[in-house]
Motif scaffolding. Structure first.
Motif, PDB file in Angstrom:
ATOM      1  N   SER A 182       8.848  -9.602  -3.806  1.00 35.96           N
ATOM      2  CA  SER A 182       9.150  -8.177  -4.009  1.00 35.96           C
ATOM      3  C   SER A 182       8.785  -7.404  -2.742  1.00 35.96           C
ATOM      4  CB  SER A 182       8.350  -7.648  -5.186  1.00 35.96           C
ATOM      5  OG  SER A 182       6.998  -7.503  -4.806  1.00 35.96           O
ATOM      6  N   GLY A 183       9.217  -6.164  -2.678  1.00 37.95           N
ATOM      7  CA  GLY A 183       8.994  -5.367  -1.470  1.00 37.95           C
ATOM      8  C   GLY A 183       7.524  -5.278  -1.080  1.00 37.95           C
ATOM      9  N   GLY A 184       6.669  -4.995  -2.064  1.00 36.84           N
ATOM     10  CA  GLY A 184       5.237  -4.869  -1.774  1.00 36.84           C
ATOM     11  C   GLY A 184       4.647  -6.191  -1.319  1.00 36.84           C
ATOM     12  N   GLN A 185       5.079  -7.265  -1.982  1.00 37.48           N
ATOM     13  CA  GLN A 185       4.583  -8.592  -1.582  1.00 37.48           C
ATOM     14  C   GLN A 185       5.060  -8.942  -0.180  1.00 37.48           C
ATOM     15  OE1 GLN A 185       6.225 -10.727  -4.925  1.00 37.48           O
ATOM     16  NE2 GLN A 185       4.199 -11.076  -5.804  1.00 37.48           N
ATOM     17  N   GLN A 186       6.318  -8.578   0.117  1.00 39.78           N
ATOM     18  CA  GLN A 186       6.846  -8.850   1.457  1.00 39.78           C
ATOM     19  C   GLN A 186       6.005  -8.137   2.509  1.00 39.78           C
ATOM     20  OE1 GLN A 186      10.999  -8.170   2.109  1.00 39.78           O
ATOM     21  NE2 GLN A 186      11.641  -9.397   0.378  1.00 39.78           N
ATOM     22  N   GLN A 187       5.641  -6.889   2.209  1.00 38.63           N
ATOM     23  CA  GLN A 187       4.870  -6.145   3.199  1.00 38.63           C
ATOM     24  C   GLN A 187       3.486  -6.771   3.380  1.00 38.63           C
ATOM     25  OE1 GLN A 187       5.415  -4.715   5.765  1.00 38.63           O
ATOM     26  NE2 GLN A 187       5.784  -2.545   5.391  1.00 38.63           N
ATOM     27  N   ARG A 188       2.891  -7.258   2.286  1.00 38.03           N
ATOM     28  CA  ARG A 188       1.586  -7.920   2.426  1.00 38.03           C
ATOM     29  C   ARG A 188       1.737  -9.249   3.159  1.00 38.03           C
ATOM     30  NH1 ARG A 188      -0.489  -8.435  -3.166  1.00 38.03           N
ATOM     31  NH2 ARG A 188       1.420  -7.402  -3.868  1.00 38.03           N
ATOM     32  N   LEU A 189       2.906  -9.893   2.956  1.00 35.22           N
ATOM     33  CA  LEU A 189       3.173 -11.118   3.722  1.00 35.22           C
ATOM     34  C   LEU A 189       3.254 -10.791   5.213  1.00 35.22           C
ATOM     35  CD1 LEU A 189       3.877 -14.131   3.798  1.00 35.22           C
ATOM     36  CD2 LEU A 189       6.265 -13.513   3.461  1.00 35.22           C
ATOM     37  N   ALA A 226       2.761  -0.578  -5.412  1.00 30.50           N
ATOM     38  CA  ALA A 226       2.677  -1.423  -4.223  1.00 30.50           C
ATOM     39  C   ALA A 226       1.952  -0.674  -3.104  1.00 30.50           C
ATOM     40  CB  ALA A 226       4.069  -1.835  -3.772  1.00 30.50           C
ATOM     41  N   THR A 227       2.214   0.640  -3.010  1.00 26.10           N
ATOM     42  CA  THR A 227       1.549   1.459  -2.000  1.00 26.10           C
ATOM     43  C   THR A 227       0.037   1.439  -2.203  1.00 26.10           C
ATOM     44  OG1 THR A 227       3.479   2.871  -1.868  1.00 26.10           O
ATOM     45  CG2 THR A 227       1.417   3.778  -1.025  1.00 26.10           C
ATOM     46  N   ALA A 228      -0.375   1.596  -3.474  1.00 22.67           N
ATOM     47  CA  ALA A 228      -1.811   1.603  -3.764  1.00 22.67           C
ATOM     48  C   ALA A 228      -2.456   0.283  -3.347  1.00 22.67           C
ATOM     49  CB  ALA A 228      -2.036   1.851  -5.260  1.00 22.67           C
ATOM     50  N   ARG A 229      -1.746  -0.825  -3.570  1.00 28.10           N
ATOM     51  CA  ARG A 229      -2.294  -2.131  -3.189  1.00 28.10           C
ATOM     52  C   ARG A 229      -2.467  -2.236  -1.673  1.00 28.10           C
ATOM     53  NH1 ARG A 229      -2.000  -7.507  -5.947  1.00 28.10           N
ATOM     54  NH2 ARG A 229      -3.682  -7.465  -4.429  1.00 28.10           N
ATOM     55  N   ILE A 230      -1.460  -1.743  -0.949  1.00 31.14           N
ATOM     56  CA  ILE A 230      -1.549  -1.797   0.516  1.00 31.14           C
ATOM     57  C   ILE A 230      -2.707  -0.919   0.990  1.00 31.14           C
ATOM     58  CG2 ILE A 230      -0.333  -1.335   2.674  1.00 31.14           C
ATOM     59  CD1 ILE A 230       1.253  -3.407   1.444  1.00 31.14           C
ATOM     60  N   GLU A 231      -2.853   0.236   0.355  1.00 31.61           N
ATOM     61  CA  GLU A 231      -3.936   1.131   0.783  1.00 31.61           C
ATOM     62  C   GLU A 231      -5.295   0.484   0.557  1.00 31.61           C
ATOM     63  OE1 GLU A 231      -3.362   4.944  -0.994  1.00 31.61           O
ATOM     64  OE2 GLU A 231      -1.501   5.319   0.107  1.00 31.61           O
ATOM     65  N   GLY A 238      -4.468 -10.281   0.530  1.00 34.32           N
ATOM     66  CA  GLY A 238      -4.432 -10.079  -0.913  1.00 34.32           C
ATOM     67  C   GLY A 238      -3.192 -10.650  -1.569  1.00 34.32           C
ATOM     68  N   LEU A 239      -2.625 -11.696  -0.966  1.00 34.36           N
ATOM     69  CA  LEU A 239      -1.378 -12.230  -1.504  1.00 34.36           C
ATOM     70  C   LEU A 239      -1.546 -13.661  -2.016  1.00 34.36           C
ATOM     71  CD1 LEU A 239       1.602 -11.322  -1.762  1.00 34.36           C
ATOM     72  CD2 LEU A 239       2.051 -12.399   0.426  1.00 34.36           C
ATOM     73  N   TRP A 240      -2.672 -14.277  -1.661  1.00 40.01           N
ATOM     74  CA  TRP A 240      -2.861 -15.706  -1.930  1.00 40.01           C
ATOM     75  C   TRP A 240      -2.649 -16.071  -3.392  1.00 40.01           C
ATOM     76  CZ3 TRP A 240      -2.640 -20.214   0.163  1.00 40.01           C
ATOM     77  CH2 TRP A 240      -3.250 -21.319  -0.436  1.00 40.01           C
ATOM     78  N   ASP A 241      -3.290 -15.317  -4.295  1.00 40.10           N
ATOM     79  CA  ASP A 241      -3.212 -15.681  -5.711  1.00 40.10           C
ATOM     80  C   ASP A 241      -1.784 -15.618  -6.231  1.00 40.10           C
ATOM     81  OD1 ASP A 241      -5.866 -16.213  -5.903  1.00 40.10           O
ATOM     82  OD2 ASP A 241      -6.394 -14.128  -6.370  1.00 40.10           O
ATOM     83  N   GLU A 242      -0.995 -14.734  -5.668  1.00 39.33           N
ATOM     84  CA  GLU A 242       0.369 -14.577  -6.180  1.00 39.33           C
ATOM     85  C   GLU A 242       1.315 -15.643  -5.638  1.00 39.33           C
ATOM     86  OE1 GLU A 242       1.498 -10.249  -5.725  1.00 39.33           O
ATOM     87  OE2 GLU A 242      -0.671 -10.189  -5.400  1.00 39.33           O
ATOM     88  N   VAL A 243       1.018 -16.192  -4.478  1.00 42.29           N
ATOM     89  CA  VAL A 243       1.997 -17.092  -3.850  1.00 42.29           C
ATOM     90  C   VAL A 243       1.490 -18.511  -3.635  1.00 42.29           C
ATOM     91  CG1 VAL A 243       3.147 -15.193  -2.665  1.00 42.29           C
ATOM     92  CG2 VAL A 243       1.361 -16.472  -1.483  1.00 42.29           C
ATOM     93  N   LYS A 244       0.229 -18.804  -4.026  1.00 43.76           N
ATOM     94  CA  LYS A 244      -0.332 -20.104  -3.632  1.00 43.76           C
ATOM     95  C   LYS A 244       0.451 -21.278  -4.215  1.00 43.76           C
ATOM     96  CE  LYS A 244      -3.780 -19.966  -7.297  1.00 43.76           C
ATOM     97  NZ  LYS A 244      -5.153 -19.584  -7.595  1.00 43.76           N
ATOM     98  N   CYS A 292       4.146   1.868   4.044  1.00 40.76           N
ATOM     99  CA  CYS A 292       4.408   2.030   2.608  1.00 40.76           C
ATOM    100  C   CYS A 292       5.652   2.845   2.328  1.00 40.76           C
ATOM    101  CB  CYS A 292       3.217   2.683   1.924  1.00 40.76           C
ATOM    102  SG  CYS A 292       1.707   1.761   2.176  1.00 40.76           S
ATOM    103  N   SER A 293       6.391   3.211   3.370  1.00 38.13           N
ATOM    104  CA  SER A 293       7.481   4.160   3.117  1.00 38.13           C
ATOM    105  C   SER A 293       8.600   3.542   2.302  1.00 38.13           C
ATOM    106  CB  SER A 293       8.025   4.696   4.436  1.00 38.13           C
ATOM    107  OG  SER A 293       8.589   3.650   5.163  1.00 38.13           O
ATOM    108  N   ALA A 294       8.682   2.196   2.280  1.00 37.33           N
ATOM    109  CA  ALA A 294       9.759   1.572   1.498  1.00 37.33           C
ATOM    110  C   ALA A 294       9.234   1.022   0.175  1.00 37.33           C
ATOM    111  CB  ALA A 294      10.414   0.459   2.314  1.00 37.33           C
TER     112      ALA A 294
END
Lengths: 410, 270
Positions: free
Chosen positions: B168-175, B201-206, B151-157, B194-196
């Protein structure tokens, strides 16, 4: 009204004024300490520069040579030089004065005359003066620098200066010549090249071995008594006086392996023994500073330990490793004691052409010159120190630039 | 049942025999020097589902998670006994190569830990060292597919060459999730992913975990009981190194059998 204290002011809290005062005093002490050390540095640098800048200059005197004089002494530039010197001085009488006159001109002049094209009309040629005249002229004939000249020589020199026949020029020979017993001809070219050869050997040996040892100890070795023992001994090695390494080099490299004495190869080997612990310690510290999360990330995608180290950990540790290496090299560059033991203090007049040829290094050259009785070597010594310091400065600059370039933003 | 070692097994091997579970842990004991961290864990983890490991701090849930891809091997004082089987193959067998195992069992860590390299390089690193891409075009496909799935492609393509640490932290975790799935694992372990992160961002990971379970078996360690309730199908409750209770998430949260589980989920211990 006047004695009410604002509840948020300094006076409202007892002891606060004293606290601020302490802070101020501490700040001032720190400032004084920095100024103190800076002033020492300034004194040192300016002292050396003032003393040594003369080494980069040489004094020359204009000598006129007439065709008659040239033709009369065609066969020997030696006699030509002597005759020309006499001809360019007023009233030289007697053997003593003649000898004093010859002492005005530098020894390199003879070669210049030999290379001179045939003289058909009167020519004016600039010849280097002897070191005695050189020193006196560079110090504006100050009494403490002219006492080595005879009274007659001083008069002649004043005469030349009055006729505007004396000048100073950049002394390229100081940078390119090898060592010499003649102060006018002595240069740091040989020891500079020797330093570069020695450091190259030292870098090649100690960098590879040191980084490999650090990686093994930090990333692969099991933590047991053996590695603790190794660690303690590496730390001990870093504090061993450098002359001990020189003795080791003498006993092992020269006597057992029979490597060539006085060569930059052996010098570099001895210095690498000395820099190894520094590089190992610096490399280990910077490897430790790489966050463990990077190691986990690499292993988590199935990298082997070696891949983890070489793809991720080492590149991140590289700025620190390189800084450590360059600092180690800088220390090696300034080292004299271990090289004394392996014969690198010998008087070596030739610029070394290879790793196995006899060589000396800059700090040893400084040491040798500082021992020489001729006054001209004083400024040579300071000049060599300037070059040594500049060399160190360049190395440290390189360390800073490399560090900045390799550092990754987190 | 043929015991195929992980060395020869391909990523798409069928589940051996009639073993219904992706992972089976039997009698797993773990100790750190003299300190016993896990006391005989028995747990079955079914494929293509999310299994949450919950419990108070120091209960051994992360230790157990790290046994599954043998990350505990890195700790010299850590000793693991018992058996953990992946598709019926013991992962602590002598013939197992941990690098191969970790290709099958990926891991996402607590703190986002992208490599300080480009976004592209972060994802491409795993496939490259395992030789999964024959050409640059192949690699491009793998990178894009992994980033899309995370779920990161659109943000980083448009900025694949930027540093992974600039996100960002959430993007890093998805990376990090993209990096993990790029090597095509079957199991993805997540250690409090999701603890950090902040709630959005947590909702996105979930959400992402929900999508990922179609393809991967997910084991997630979490401190947040709400998160366990939201994302998991099965929940296992650990307490003081014991597996106290395991079962369907609904059942654990609404009708726990053990009193300790009840005490924990109602907030009385933990």
């Amino acid at each position: 009204m006047t004695d009410t204290i604002h509840p948020l002011s300094r006076g409202a809290l007892p002891g606060l004024t004293a606290r601020y005062r302490k802070e101020k005093v501490f700040k001032h002490i720190g400032l004084v300490a920095i100024l103190f050390s800076l002033s020492f540095l300034a004194i040192l640098i300016s002292g050396i520069v003032l003393k040594g800048y003369g080494a980069f200059l040489k004094t020359e005197v204009m000598i006129e040579i007439t065709p008659e004089l040239y033709d009369a002494n065609k066969g020997s530039s030696f006699t030509l030089l002597r005759k020309a010197t006499i001809a360019n001085l007023p009233a030289v009488e007697g053997r003593k004065e003649r000898r004093a006159a010859y002492g005005m001109i530098g020894e390199g002049s003879e070669e210049l005359l030999a290379e001179m094209p045939p003289v058909t009309s009167t020519v004016q040629i600039w010849l280097p003066t002897s070191d005695l005249v050189d020193v006196a002229y560079k110090h504006d004939l100050a009494p403490e620098f002219t006492d080595i000249l005879t009274d007659k020589q001083l008069v002649w020199l004043e005469g030349w200066i009055g006729e505007d026949r004396v000048r100073t020029r950049f002394n390229a020979g100081f940078l390119t010549n090898g060592d010499s017993r003649d102060p006018e001809r002595a240069g740091i070219g040989g020891s500079f090249i020797g330093s570069i050869f020695t450091l190259l050997v030292c870098l090649l040996l100690s960098f590879g071995v040191g980084v490999a040892a650090a990686i093994y100890l930090e990333e692969f070795a099991p933590k047991n008594k053996m590695t603790t023992f190794l660690e303690v001994n590496i730390n001990n090695l870093a504090t061993v006086p450098s002359i001990i390494f020189g003795l080791l080099g003498l006993a092992v490299f020269l006597n057992v392996f029979g490597l060539p004495r006085s060569s930059s190869l052996v010098g570099g080997m001895v210095l690498s023994l000395m820099t190894l612990p520094t590089i190992i310690i610096a490399s280990r510290v910077s490897l430790q500073a790489v966050p463990p999360s990077i190691r986990e990330a690499a292993l988590g995608v199935g990298a082997s330990r070696v891949q983890m180290v070489f793809h991720h950990v080492l590149p991140l540790a590289m700025p620190g490793v390189l800084t450590g290496a360059i600092l180690g090299m800088a220390r090696a560059l300034g080292e004299t004691a271990p090289l004394i033991m392996i014969g690198m203090v010998a008087f070596i007049a030739d610029v070394p052409g290879g790793f196995t040829e006899p060589a000396t290094v800059l700090p040893v050259q400084v040491f040798l010159w500082s021992d020489s009785p001729e006054r001209a070597f004083q400024e040579k010594t300071a000049g060599a120190i300037i070059v040594l310091l500049a060399f160190l400065l360049v190395m440290n600059l390189a360390a800073i630039i490399m560090r900045k370039k390799l550092e990754k933003k987190w | 049942m043929v015991n195929v070692s992980l060395k020869e097994k391909s990523a798409t091997a069928p589940i051996a025999g009639d073993v219904p579970h992706k992972l089976v842990a039997q009698d797993v004991f773990v100790s750190y020097a003299d300190n016993q961290a896990l006391h005989g864990i028995d747990l079955e983890i079914p494929p293509q589902q999310v299994t949450a490991l919950i419990g108070p701090s120091g209960c051994g849930k992360t230790t157990f998670l790290r046994c599954i891809n043998r990350m505990n091997d890195l700790i010299p004082i850590c000793k693991v006994t018992g058996k953990i089987e992946l598709d019926g193959n013991d992962i602590y067998d002598k013939s197992v190569d941990v690098e191969v195992l970790r290709r099958h069992v990926g891991m996402v860590f607590q703190k986002p830990n992208p490599f300080p390299k480009s976004i592209y390089e972060n994802v491409a690193y795993g496939p490259r060292i395992h030789g999964l891409a024959k050409s640059k075009a192949d690699m491009d496909v793998i990178v894009e597919k992994s980033l899309v799935r995370a779920g990161l492609w659109d943000e980083v393509k448009d900025r694949l060459d930027q540093s992974g640490t600039s996100l960002s932290g959430g993007q890093q975790q998805r990376l990090c999730i993209a990096r993990t799935i790029a090597i095509g694992p079957e199991v993805v372990l997540m250690d409090e992913p999701c603890s950090a992160l902040d709630p959005i961002a947590t909702a996105r990971i979930e959400e992402l975990i929900h999508d990922l379970k179609k393809r991967y078996t997910i084991v997630i360690v979490t401190h947040s009981m709400q998160q366990a309730a939201r994302v998991s199908d099965l929940t296992a409750f650990f307490h003081l190194g014991n597996l106290v209770e395991k079962g369907e998430t609904n059942q654990i949260f609404t009708n726990p059998i053990d009193t300790r589980t009840e005490a924990y989920i109602t907030g009385r211990i933990g």
